[in-house]
Structure formats: C-alpha cells, structure tokens
Write a protein that holds these residues in place. Structure first.
Motif, PDB file in Angstrom:
ATOM      1  N   CYS A 327       0.832  -1.198   0.000  1.00 50.67           N
ATOM      2  CA  CYS A 327       0.000   0.000   0.000  1.00 50.67           C
ATOM      3  C   CYS A 327       0.874   1.258   0.000  1.00 50.67           C
ATOM      4  CB  CYS A 327      -0.916   0.018   1.223  1.00 50.67           C
ATOM      5  SG  CYS A 327      -0.024   0.028   2.804  1.00 50.67           S
ATOM      6  N   THR A 328       0.240   2.372  -0.349  1.00 52.32           N
ATOM      7  CA  THR A 328       0.846   3.682  -0.181  1.00 52.32           C
ATOM      8  C   THR A 328      -0.074   4.524   0.691  1.00 52.32           C
ATOM      9  OG1 THR A 328      -0.188   4.533  -2.198  1.00 52.32           O
ATOM     10  CG2 THR A 328       2.015   3.609  -2.409  1.00 52.32           C
ATOM     11  N   PHE A 329       0.534   5.366   1.520  1.00 50.12           N
ATOM     12  CA  PHE A 329      -0.213   6.226   2.450  1.00 50.12           C
ATOM     13  C   PHE A 329       0.171   7.672   2.195  1.00 50.12           C
ATOM     14  CE2 PHE A 329      -0.076   8.929   6.145  1.00 50.12           C
ATOM     15  CZ  PHE A 329      -1.337   8.795   6.699  1.00 50.12           C
ATOM     16  N   PRO A 330      -0.831   8.573   2.263  1.00 51.67           N
ATOM     17  CA  PRO A 330      -2.266   8.324   2.386  1.00 51.67           C
ATOM     18  C   PRO A 330      -2.889   8.087   1.011  1.00 51.67           C
ATOM     19  CG  PRO A 330      -1.878  10.682   2.414  1.00 51.67           C
ATOM     20  CD  PRO A 330      -0.515  10.022   2.303  1.00 51.67           C
ATOM     21  N   TYR A 417       4.230   7.216   3.085  1.00 54.07           N
ATOM     22  CA  TYR A 417       5.019   5.991   3.010  1.00 54.07           C
ATOM     23  C   TYR A 417       4.510   5.057   1.933  1.00 54.07           C
ATOM     24  CZ  TYR A 417       1.403   3.889   6.132  1.00 54.07           C
ATOM     25  OH  TYR A 417       0.244   3.442   6.707  1.00 54.07           O
ATOM     26  N   GLU A 418       5.405   4.134   1.589  1.00 53.49           N
ATOM     27  CA  GLU A 418       5.067   2.978   0.765  1.00 53.49           C
ATOM     28  C   GLU A 418       5.425   1.746   1.578  1.00 53.49           C
ATOM     29  OE1 GLU A 418       6.636   0.980  -3.417  1.00 53.49           O
ATOM     30  OE2 GLU A 418       6.335   3.171  -3.325  1.00 53.49           O
ATOM     31  N   ALA A 419       4.542   0.762   1.606  1.00 55.24           N
ATOM     32  CA  ALA A 419       4.785  -0.444   2.398  1.00 55.24           C
ATOM     33  C   ALA A 419       4.488  -1.676   1.574  1.00 55.24           C
ATOM     34  CB  ALA A 419       3.920  -0.444   3.662  1.00 55.24           C
ATOM     35  N   SER A 420       5.231  -2.740   1.865  1.00 52.80           N
ATOM     36  CA  SER A 420       5.013  -4.018   1.166  1.00 52.80           C
ATOM     37  C   SER A 420       5.221  -5.168   2.124  1.00 52.80           C
ATOM     38  CB  SER A 420       5.979  -4.159  -0.013  1.00 52.80           C
ATOM     39  OG  SER A 420       5.833  -5.439  -0.627  1.00 52.80           O
ATOM     40  N   ASP A 421       4.339  -6.168   2.023  1.00 54.02           N
ATOM     41  CA  ASP A 421       4.530  -7.440   2.721  1.00 54.02           C
ATOM     42  C   ASP A 421       5.136  -8.480   1.795  1.00 54.02           C
ATOM     43  OD1 ASP A 421       3.369  -6.379   4.961  1.00 54.02           O
ATOM     44  OD2 ASP A 421       1.427  -7.352   4.681  1.00 54.02           O
ATOM     45  N   GLY A 422       5.347  -8.130   0.543  1.00 53.09           N
ATOM     46  CA  GLY A 422       5.697  -9.126  -0.453  1.00 53.09           C
ATOM     47  C   GLY A 422       6.991  -8.859  -1.187  1.00 53.09           C
ATOM     48  N   ILE A 423       8.022  -8.405  -0.480  1.00 52.30           N
ATOM     49  CA  ILE A 423       9.338  -8.284  -1.110  1.00 52.30           C
ATOM     50  C   ILE A 423       9.915  -9.693  -1.144  1.00 52.30           C
ATOM     51  CG2 ILE A 423      11.614  -7.215  -0.987  1.00 52.30           C
ATOM     52  CD1 ILE A 423      10.318  -4.978   0.664  1.00 52.30           C
ATOM     53  N   GLY A 475       8.810   8.594   3.642  1.00 55.72           N
ATOM     54  CA  GLY A 475       9.424   9.726   2.959  1.00 55.72           C
ATOM     55  C   GLY A 475       8.607  10.987   3.137  1.00 55.72           C
ATOM     56  N   THR A 476       9.075  12.062   2.534  1.00 53.44           N
ATOM     57  CA  THR A 476       8.360  13.330   2.619  1.00 53.44           C
ATOM     58  C   THR A 476       7.430  13.548   1.435  1.00 53.44           C
ATOM     59  OG1 THR A 476      10.316  14.383   1.651  1.00 53.44           O
ATOM     60  CG2 THR A 476      10.083  14.468   4.051  1.00 53.44           C
ATOM     61  N   ASP A 477       7.525  12.690   0.440  1.00 57.56           N
ATOM     62  CA  ASP A 477       6.549  12.682  -0.651  1.00 57.56           C
ATOM     63  C   ASP A 477       6.583  11.293  -1.290  1.00 57.56           C
ATOM     64  OD1 ASP A 477       8.686  12.606  -2.605  1.00 57.56           O
ATOM     65  OD2 ASP A 477       8.845  14.776  -2.456  1.00 57.56           O
ATOM     66  N   ARG A 478       5.675  11.054  -2.210  1.00 62.34           N
ATOM     67  CA  ARG A 478       5.547   9.704  -2.767  1.00 62.34           C
ATOM     68  C   ARG A 478       6.785   9.294  -3.562  1.00 62.34           C
ATOM     69  NH1 ARG A 478      -0.454   7.508  -4.034  1.00 62.34           N
ATOM     70  NH2 ARG A 478      -1.424   8.210  -2.103  1.00 62.34           N
ATOM     71  N   ALA A 479       7.386  10.236  -4.262  1.00 64.68           N
ATOM     72  CA  ALA A 479       8.583   9.902  -5.029  1.00 64.68           C
ATOM     73  C   ALA A 479       9.710   9.485  -4.089  1.00 64.68           C
ATOM     74  CB  ALA A 479       9.004  11.093  -5.884  1.00 64.68           C
TER      75      ALA A 479
END
Length: 499
Positions: A327-330, A417-423, A475-479
């Motif tokens: 997912c990515t937040f928000p 943030y960007e998060a992954s359970d599947g790396i 991070g401070t932005d999505r990029a």
C-alpha cells in the motif's frame, strides 16, 4: 484523560490471522503473519509509553534477539547510539513467547491446544503476566487481529478486555452482507447479484448481469475465511454469450462458469462449487478502467458509540488484481476526503447493527471519471487489515496522529510511506533477518529518527525459508518513499547469495 489511560500500559499480542487454514497453507510465509505487528507494538507500547509487552509467536522468530534490538532502537538511531541502560530497561519490558509450531493452524488454536504441554506453558506465562501487571496497577489488554471465539474465551479466562468486535458479528463482514452495509451507508456499488448456493442460481444471477450489459464478472465466495481475493474467480464472457437471445443466456452462462479463472490456483472449479454450497457466492461486474485504483479506509469503533477514522491507503495488488501485497499512504488527495466520509458512514451502520468496538476496514474502487474520480464500495472488513501494521509503525515512529484530512504531520511537515509485505525473490532464500537488519542499518536507507524518514523492516522471519520479507519506507513525498523502496530492493539483491 480516563483513569485507564493514566495507568501504566501492559499489552498481550496474539495476532492470529484466522482465515481458512487451507488459504494460510497457500499464502507464502503466512504462518509468520502474526509477526507483522511486533515492531509497532514495541515502539508504541514499550518505547513511547514505557509499558510492558508480551508477544506470542508460532513458529519462533528467526534471529529473535536481533529483531528485538532493532525495534527497540529505532527511535534512538541504532544500537551504537542507544544508551545501554535505557535499552536494557526497555528490553526487560518485552517478552516474546514462542511456540514451536509451524503448522498452518490459527495461532489462537496453537496457544489454546489442550494436548500440547508447550501451549500450556504459554498460557501459564500469560496468566503470570496479567497477574503481575495487574498487581502493579497496569491497564492490561489483549490485542488480536480479528474477531475470534477462542481469543474471546482466552480474554475472559484472563479477565482482560479484547481488542476486536464480538465474533457474533462476523457474518456482517461477508461479501453479501458487506454490500448491504455499503448500500445502507449510501455508497454506490458495482452491479451485483443476490446470494447463491448452487450453480443454477449463480448462472441465473450472472445472466441478469449479462442482460444489463456486463461482459466481465468476478465471482466471490461469501465467506470471511477467504481473504486476499483467494475466494474469487474471474469470468469473461465472449460475444456469443453477450449477444445471445435472452432465453438462451442462462444456459450459455452456465456452460461458461466452469471456465472461470480462479484467483487461488490451488483449488479447482469443483472445489469452488463445493465451497459455494456451504458459504454461498455472489457475482459483481468486473470494473476496468485506466487508471483504476483500489483505495481503502481503516476505522475503529471506540466502545463508546463512536466511529473514528484511522487511515486511508491506496492498495497495491498482485498480478490477478485481487490479492493485496502492499500500500501507499495516504490515499490520493483527490478522493481521500470522500473515502473518510464513506468510511465513517459505514462505521455508523455497523454501530446500528450492534458492533460496538474493534477495527474495521472498507475497500473501494476508484475509476477516473472526466477530471475527477468515481468511487464505488467494494467490501467491508470487520477486523484489522493488511495496512494496519504499516500505519501503526509510522504513527508510532513519528509520534503523530492523523489530521482531519488523513495526513500525518509533524511540526508542519507531511510524511507519507510505501509499504510491502511481499518483497520476495527465490535468490533471497537462506538470508537471515540479522543480515537484512545489518545491511539496512549500515546503509543510508536506515530510518533516521531526526529526519523521520527511511526504511523499517518487518515480518523478516520468512526470508530464511521463502525469500520473503516486508518493509515500510517513510518519505516526505511519494517519489521519496518509492525511491527508498526501490533502493531497498537493490540493496537486498546485492546481498542475496550468488549476487
């Protein structure tokens, strides 16, 4: 501030993912899912609140000591910078209780197994923890992932409150009931069908969708036991069906149904039909668009008659488009306010149905419509969701609660943030959590508590056997967050054996 919140905190975590055991067998590394909330629990309860934590895992964590030290020092910038006395004090307030059981049974079943002497030892440890903390005046609670009769019984036996809705409310989270709740909340829905328990009824209902102009549908088992889209099947109907006379459509659809593509490739169409007889199934139009996003809302019912917004995300799905992997937040700013409004409306409907506490989630589909977005309700989850651990960790590290508009702000700076359970990569098989931790903490990617950005690892134990782990990139932005995730993958690629 209530008396309970002024008291010292003591938390027991048994984060059992209680979906179908067969599904858990087929989700890579799923037996380690209960580890996902360990980091947030340590940072929030122990490091931030100065409380005590007892965390149950099964099977035992790989490199447990190294993982524990890693989480305990995230707020202080790493082991070398942490004050040894403070670190030991915090360590003394964490107890990880392992069970040597790597079966796909629910963690709650493992803990409550009357025939396992080790499970009996775990239960004695729980009893002693509750008694010791209660005698010290602590507010003791049991945290778990979703409603569960076994865990409710355990909470009663221990005399502590549980964290989720009553298991009697579970039927409200089925696919069919979820559509009704979304409709009652005034949320638009994809075209869908009534609940069906046999093929003839399902064919007749899908035929209605065909006559209404829908050529692609998703079939969904009406059960809370098949999370992650694994209870779904995709059906694309060709022109011979969609252009047929009305009186021929039912038979043509019935002939086409066995050719549906099952998201869970380990089950057959006959398995799907057998499961449908028990749980029922619904069909919905399969929406397609470019772009089409899958935002979600996470809320909490407080126990005092209030629904609260916790977070919003844009979900990331696997190749089938049905299985959650990150997912990515928000969620996107263009529709975030509407998601929050819709999510709170669902919370009110749940309260009206007698759900008085616990986590809940609402999944949506967002389709581009002109210069804006069209939002449709998808599903209701009466439990924590796969986004919980990432948000809980980010909020705990930042020491922040979401603003009314759903953002995380610290001293006027927004963090995403960007998060992954599947790396996951087969080349990673044989790596150890301790290796991942050293590689990240020794690199510029490590979470920096001053800048409040960087990479935080989670669910690391599966890397040994499956080559799989998870990460949160703040991070401070999505990029910025996406770049951190990309660089993390490059780092681990170089670490993998044979690289």
């Amino acid at each position: 501030m209530t008396e309970a919140h002024r008291r010292p905190l003591a938390r027991i975590h048994i984060e059992s993912r209680e979906c179908s055991a067969q599904v858990l067998e087929r989700l890579t590394g799923a037996t380690y899912f209960p580890e996902r909330l360990l980091g947030p629990a340590i940072v929030a309860t122990v490091c931030r609140a100065g409380g005590h934590l007892l965390y149950v895992t099964a099977p035992p964590m790989a490199d447990a000591d190294e993982q524990l030290d890693y989480y305990l020092t995230l707020l202080t910038g790493g082991l070398d910078d942490a004050d040894a006395g403070a670190r030991q004090s915090a360590r003394d307030r964490v107890r990880i209780v392992p069970l040597d059981d790597d079966s796909s049974r629910w963690l709650s079943e493992k803990v409550l197994d009357p025939a396992n002497p080790q499970a009996a030892s775990v239960r004695r440890a729980l009893r002693a923890f509750v008694d010791d903390q209660r005698s010290a005046g602590a507010d003791v609670r049991l945290s778990y992932f979703e409603p569960s009769e076994p865990l409710e019984q355990l909470a009663r036996d221990l005399g502590v409150p549980g964290s989720q809705a009553s298991s009697a409310c579970i039927p409200l989270a089925t696919k069919h009931a979820g559509r009704r709740i979304l409709a009652a909340a005034g949320i638009p829905l994809p075209a869908g069908t009534d609940l069906c328990h046999d093929l003839a009824a399902l064919a007749a209902e899908v035929a209605k969708l065909v006559r209404a102009g829908h050529r692609k549908v998703v079939l969904k088992l009406n059960s809370t036991a098949y999370g992650g889209g694994l209870g779904n099947a995709l059906l694309a109907l060709d022109e011979a069906v969609t252009s047929a006379p009305d009186d021929a459509v039912d038979k043509l659809v019935a002939d086409a149904l066995p050719h549906a593509t099952l998201v869970d490739t380990k089950i057959t169409w006959d398995d799907f039909v057998a499961l449908m007889k028990d749980s029922g199934a619904i069909a919905e139009e399969l929406l397609e668009g470019t772009p089409m996003l899958s935002p979600s809302f996470q809320g909490r019912l407080t126990g005092t008659g209030e629904a609260q917004a916790v977070s919003t995300h844009d979900q990331v799905f696997g190749a089938s488009g049905q299985s959650y992997i990150g997912c990515t937040f928000p969620a996107h700013a263009d529709y975030r306010a509407q998601i929050i409004d819709y999510g709170l409306r669902v919370g009110q409907v749940l309260l009206e149905h007698g759900v008085d506490r616990g986590d809940y989630g609402v999944d949506f589909l967002a389709l581009r419509s002109g210069s804006g977005w069209r939002l449709l309700g998808c599903e209701v989850n009466l439990r924590a969701t796969g986004t919980k651990h990432a948000f809980a960790m980010a909020a705990a590290l930042l020491g922040a609660a979401p603003a009314d508009d759903g953002r995380l702000l610290v001293e006027g700076t927004e963090y995403v943030y960007e998060a992954s359970d599947g790396i996951m990569d087969l080349r990673y098989v044989g790596l150890r959590p301790a290796q991942l931790i050293r590689a990240v903490t020794d690199s510029p990617l490590a979470y920096d508590p001053v800048r409040r950005t960087g990479v935080v690892l989670h669910m690391m134990s599966p890397v040994v056997r499956y080559g799989k782990f998870g990460a949160l990139c703040i991070g401070t932005d999505r990029a910025h967050a996406a770049a951190l995730m990309r660089r993390l993958r490059e780092l681990v690629d170089a670490l993998a054996p044979g690289s």
